[in-house]
Motif scaffolding. Structure first.
Motif, PDB file in Angstrom:
ATOM      1  N   ILE A   1       8.334   9.840  -8.333  1.00 56.38           N
ATOM      2  CA  ILE A   1       9.461   8.954  -8.658  1.00 56.38           C
ATOM      3  C   ILE A   1       9.065   7.995  -9.769  1.00 56.38           C
ATOM      4  N   LYS A   2       7.871   7.434  -9.665  1.00 56.88           N
ATOM      5  CA  LYS A   2       7.403   6.513 -10.706  1.00 56.88           C
ATOM      6  C   LYS A   2       7.278   7.220 -12.047  1.00 56.88           C
ATOM      7  N   GLU A   3       6.825   8.470 -12.027  1.00 55.73           N
ATOM      8  CA  GLU A   3       6.665   9.198 -13.283  1.00 55.73           C
ATOM      9  C   GLU A   3       8.010   9.433 -13.961  1.00 55.73           C
ATOM     10  N   PHE A   4       9.045   9.727 -13.151  1.00 55.88           N
ATOM     11  CA  PHE A   4      10.394   9.870 -13.705  1.00 55.88           C
ATOM     12  C   PHE A   4      10.844   8.560 -14.352  1.00 55.88           C
ATOM     13  N   LEU A   5      10.659   7.455 -13.649  1.00 54.00           N
ATOM     14  CA  LEU A   5      11.076   6.156 -14.175  1.00 54.00           C
ATOM     15  C   LEU A   5      10.243   5.768 -15.396  1.00 54.00           C
ATOM     16  N   ARG A   6       8.962   6.086 -15.360  1.00 55.00           N
ATOM     17  CA  ARG A   6       8.112   5.805 -16.517  1.00 55.00           C
ATOM     18  C   ARG A   6       8.617   6.569 -17.743  1.00 55.00           C
ATOM     19  N   ASP A   7       8.948   7.858 -17.529  1.00 53.24           N
ATOM     20  CA  ASP A   7       9.352   8.717 -18.634  1.00 53.24           C
ATOM     21  C   ASP A   7      10.713   8.332 -19.195  1.00 53.24           C
ATOM     22  N   LYS A   8      11.649   7.947 -18.296  1.00 53.59           N
ATOM     23  CA  LYS A   8      13.019   7.681 -18.724  1.00 53.59           C
ATOM     24  C   LYS A   8      13.251   6.236 -19.171  1.00 53.59           C
ATOM     25  N   VAL A   9      12.495   5.287 -18.606  1.00 55.50           N
ATOM     26  CA  VAL A   9      12.794   3.870 -18.825  1.00 55.50           C
ATOM     27  C   VAL A   9      11.570   3.060 -19.244  1.00 55.50           C
ATOM     28  N   CYS A  10      10.565   3.023 -18.375  1.00 52.45           N
ATOM     29  CA  CYS A  10       9.547   1.976 -18.460  1.00 52.45           C
ATOM     30  C   CYS A  10       8.654   2.066 -19.684  1.00 52.45           C
ATOM     31  N   ARG A  11       8.185   3.251 -20.009  1.00 49.89           N
ATOM     32  CA  ARG A  11       7.155   3.367 -21.049  1.00 49.89           C
ATOM     33  C   ARG A  11       7.626   2.874 -22.411  1.00 49.89           C
ATOM     34  N   TYR A  12       8.944   2.874 -22.628  1.00 51.42           N
ATOM     35  CA  TYR A  12       9.464   2.500 -23.940  1.00 51.42           C
ATOM     36  C   TYR A  12       9.437   0.996 -24.210  1.00 51.42           C
ATOM     37  N   GLY A  13       9.212   0.188 -23.159  1.00 56.82           N
ATOM     38  CA  GLY A  13       9.284  -1.246 -23.369  1.00 56.82           C
ATOM     39  C   GLY A  13      10.609  -1.606 -24.014  1.00 56.82           C
ATOM     40  N   ALA A  14      10.539  -2.373 -25.103  1.00 61.04           N
ATOM     41  CA  ALA A  14      11.763  -2.804 -25.799  1.00 61.04           C
ATOM     42  C   ALA A  14      11.940  -2.086 -27.136  1.00 61.04           C
ATOM     43  N   ILE A  15      11.383  -0.874 -27.266  1.00 61.46           N
ATOM     44  CA  ILE A  15      11.499  -0.135 -28.525  1.00 61.46           C
ATOM     45  C   ILE A  15      12.968   0.071 -28.889  1.00 61.46           C
TER      46      ILE A  15
ATOM     47  N   MET B   1       6.679  -2.803 -11.104  1.00 55.88           N
ATOM     48  CA  MET B   1       6.409  -1.431 -11.548  1.00 55.88           C
ATOM     49  C   MET B   1       6.840  -1.229 -12.993  1.00 55.88           C
ATOM     50  N   TYR B   2       7.995  -1.789 -13.345  1.00 54.08           N
ATOM     51  CA  TYR B   2       8.466  -1.697 -14.732  1.00 54.08           C
ATOM     52  C   TYR B   2       7.396  -2.236 -15.675  1.00 54.08           C
ATOM     53  N   GLU B   3       6.944  -3.457 -15.411  1.00 55.00           N
ATOM     54  CA  GLU B   3       5.945  -4.081 -16.278  1.00 55.00           C
ATOM     55  C   GLU B   3       4.644  -3.286 -16.314  1.00 55.00           C
ATOM     56  N   LEU B   4       4.248  -2.753 -15.169  1.00 59.34           N
ATOM     57  CA  LEU B   4       2.983  -2.021 -15.066  1.00 59.34           C
ATOM     58  C   LEU B   4       3.041  -0.654 -15.742  1.00 59.34           C
ATOM     59  N   MET B   5       4.248  -0.113 -15.937  1.00 54.15           N
ATOM     60  CA  MET B   5       4.379   1.225 -16.511  1.00 54.15           C
ATOM     61  C   MET B   5       4.814   1.225 -17.974  1.00 54.15           C
ATOM     62  N   ILE B   6       4.850   0.053 -18.605  1.00 54.44           N
ATOM     63  CA  ILE B   6       5.073   0.005 -20.050  1.00 54.44           C
ATOM     64  C   ILE B   6       3.860   0.623 -20.748  1.00 54.44           C
TER      65      ILE B   6
ATOM     66  N   LYS C   1       0.834  -1.211   0.000  1.00 55.74           N
ATOM     67  CA  LYS C   1       0.000   0.000   0.000  1.00 55.74           C
ATOM     68  C   LYS C   1       0.863   1.252   0.000  1.00 55.74           C
ATOM     69  N   ILE C   2       1.929   1.254   0.811  1.00 59.47           N
ATOM     70  CA  ILE C   2       2.832   2.407   0.859  1.00 59.47           C
ATOM     71  C   ILE C   2       3.464   2.644  -0.508  1.00 59.47           C
ATOM     72  N   LEU C   3       3.812   1.565  -1.183  1.00 57.27           N
ATOM     73  CA  LEU C   3       4.413   1.665  -2.514  1.00 57.27           C
ATOM     74  C   LEU C   3       3.381   1.921  -3.613  1.00 57.27           C
ATOM     75  N   GLU C   4       2.117   1.968  -3.221  1.00 52.21           N
ATOM     76  CA  GLU C   4       1.014   2.269  -4.142  1.00 52.21           C
ATOM     77  C   GLU C   4       0.917   1.242  -5.264  1.00 52.21           C
ATOM     78  N   MET C   5       1.059  -0.038  -4.898  1.00 51.49           N
ATOM     79  CA  MET C   5       0.900  -1.111  -5.875  1.00 51.49           C
ATOM     80  C   MET C   5      -0.599  -1.393  -6.078  1.00 51.49           C
TER      81      MET C   5
END
Length: 487
Positions: free
Chosen positions: A443-457, A266-271, A212-216
């Motif tokens: 923090i998640k938004e930074f990681l989403r923008d820099k890493v996660c959203r791109y998947g394997a592009i 989180m990585y998988e959820l933010m692709i 819950k703290i990690l907002e999963m």
């Protein structure tokens, strides 16, 4: 998209991957042991069916590859599929089938062998797996070291030369940091809480509060279960699952496995959801994936700011903490010492564990080491790197599940994950303030923008260069460790 025909033809491959993921999750979480043989057959045949459907894409991939004027997503799809086609066209189907059957049985035998601390029980399976991995390396082809073919499966473009460069920089500097920490004594090398037993049901409740703290998104897009070895598996962008384990004492072990696996999740959820059911709707590499889990586990989870947030929860739920203040818990979370078990190793010594496995895998695949010698080799490496020796096989060569799964080339990506996590720490603005303020969404938004959203592009190195203007540079990790432990 210009490649819509290709993406439609890919859907059956995605469906098979989805089914395999569910079967593999069930194997670890629910399946009775006697189901291993049938499950192995099912997974082996799913692999062959997947291969058949993927090979049907070859003409379309070649057609679009030469068409020009593709956008980045389309180029990524072609790149990923070319890599997969190389794998399936290079390796005979009977080898893949044999590997699936062997590893499915080996995973069950490994659990028994680890429980009994009996390497001899597992040795025939590992011997067979190593033989198959050598064949796979030869069939894939390589320049230089045969291990390069296997490294590339987990971290595209990564080689023995790259790995040697990383470890040659890390190990002597980590040894220097470790020696200074131990001589200064500001961080303990042991703590009474390590030996305190906990109620498993109470700890399960604590872990649920952590989520819950990690907002999963528990119950909607995410769930947590129990298995022999903690892992994360993504069925889709809206169905990601993790596991932890409960050993009955030293409560930080299960807690940090939850935070670690949540980082993977989180990585998988933010692709980007638009990449769902495509070849690029996945993490780009194991090293980048591990950077997310190690960042959340260590940089955030072991920080003073995060300890301040969770201490009241721990104090309320765990009666034995009545005699321990917040600073005690922080030091308990950040014990630094040479230890035997990789998953429990601290930030400073962890990469020595990976270097050991890297050297052994490199030697096995090159044919310079023999499986029969692994227990003693393992013990000697532990002594050389960290000055400790396992008392039995469970503490040594049998502690990880990865070899039973045929995951040769995987271990070095753990160190790459630490290296990239250090880079994220350096690049993420106002990180400590964000953690202290529970601004985890930022923090998640930074990681989403820099890493996660791109998947394997993009390939892993290209992604890191685009987002951080650097790649596998160990200096960031070393600076982070010096700042935290010696500053």
């Amino acid at each position: 998209m210009k490649i819509d025909d290709l993406l439609r033809a890919y859907k059956p491959v995605w469906a098979i991957d989805h089914a395999r993921a569910l079967a593999e999750w069930d194997l670890e979480v629910n399946m009775p042991t006697e189901g291993a043989s049938a499950r192995g057959e099912a997974l082996a045949h799913l692999t062959l069916i997947r291969r058949e459907y993927l090979l049907r894409l070859k003409d379309l991939v070649e057609k679009f590859e030469g068409s020009g004027d593709l956008n980045d997503v389309e180029k990524g799809v072609i790149r990923v599929l070319k890599r997969e086609l190389k794998y399936y066209t290079s390796i005979p189907p009977e080898i893949l089938e044999e590997l699936d059957r062997t590893t499915t049985k080996a995973a069950v035998v490994w659990r028994e062998a680890r429980r009994e601390s009996n390497f001899e029980k597992f040795k025939p399976y590992l011997t067979k797996i190593v033989e198959l991995e050598r064949v796979i390396a030869d069939k894939l082809g390589y320049e230089g070291h045969p291990y390069n073919a296997l490294l590339d499966l987990y971290e595209e473009g990564f080689t023995v030369n790259d790995a040697d460069e990383v470890f040659n920089k890390l190990l002597p500097n980590l040894k220097s940091i470790l020696d200074k920490i131990r001589s200064e004594g500001r961080y303990p090398d042991k703590h009474p809480l390590e030996d305190v037993a906990y109620d498993v049901n109470v700890m399960k409740a604590v872990n649920e509060e952590l989520l819950k703290i990690l907002e999963m998104p528990v119950g909607t897009r995410f769930r947590m279960d129990v298995s022999a070895h903690p892992f994360t598996i993504g069925m889709s962008v809206n169905d990601v699952r993790i596991t932890t384990r409960y050993e009955g004492k030293d409560f930080r072990a299960t807690m940090f496995s939850v935070i670690h696996e949540s980082g993977h999740a989180m990585y998988e959820l933010m692709i980007d959801p638009n990449l769902e059911m495509t070849p690029v709707g996945r993490g780009v590499s194991m090293g980048v994936h591990e950077s997310q889990s190690r960042f959340w586990e260590n940089v955030i989870g072991r920080s003073r700011e995060f300890v301040h947030i969770i201490y009241p929860l721990l104090r309320e739920r765990l009666p034995f903490l009545k005699d321990y203040g917040e600073e005690d818990v922080y030091k308990y979370f950040n014990i630094v010492r040479p230890s035997l078990i990789r998953v429990d190793a601290d930030e400073v010594t962890y990469n020595f564990h990976i270097a050991l496995r890297y050297e052994i895998e490199k030697g096995l695949i090159a044919g310079k080491l023999d499986v029969s010698d692994l227990p003693s080799l393992w013990d000697d490496f532990m002594d050389r790197y960290l000055g400790v020796r396992p008392k039995n096989d469970a503490e040594g060569v049998l502690q990880d599940i990865h070899w039973s799964q045929g995951s040769f080339g995987y271990f070095p990506t753990y160190t790459l994950g630490n290296v990239i996590a250090g880079m994220i720490y350096a690049k993420l603005p106002e990180l400590r303030d964000k953690v202290a303020g529970r601004r985890f969404s930022e923090i998640k938004e930074f990681l989403r923008d820099k890493v996660c959203r791109y998947g394997a592009i993009y390939s892993p190195k290209e992604l890191l260069m685009r987002s951080f203007n650097d790649a596998y540079n160990p200096d960031y990790l070393l600076n982070y460790l010096r700042e935290k432990y010696l500053g």
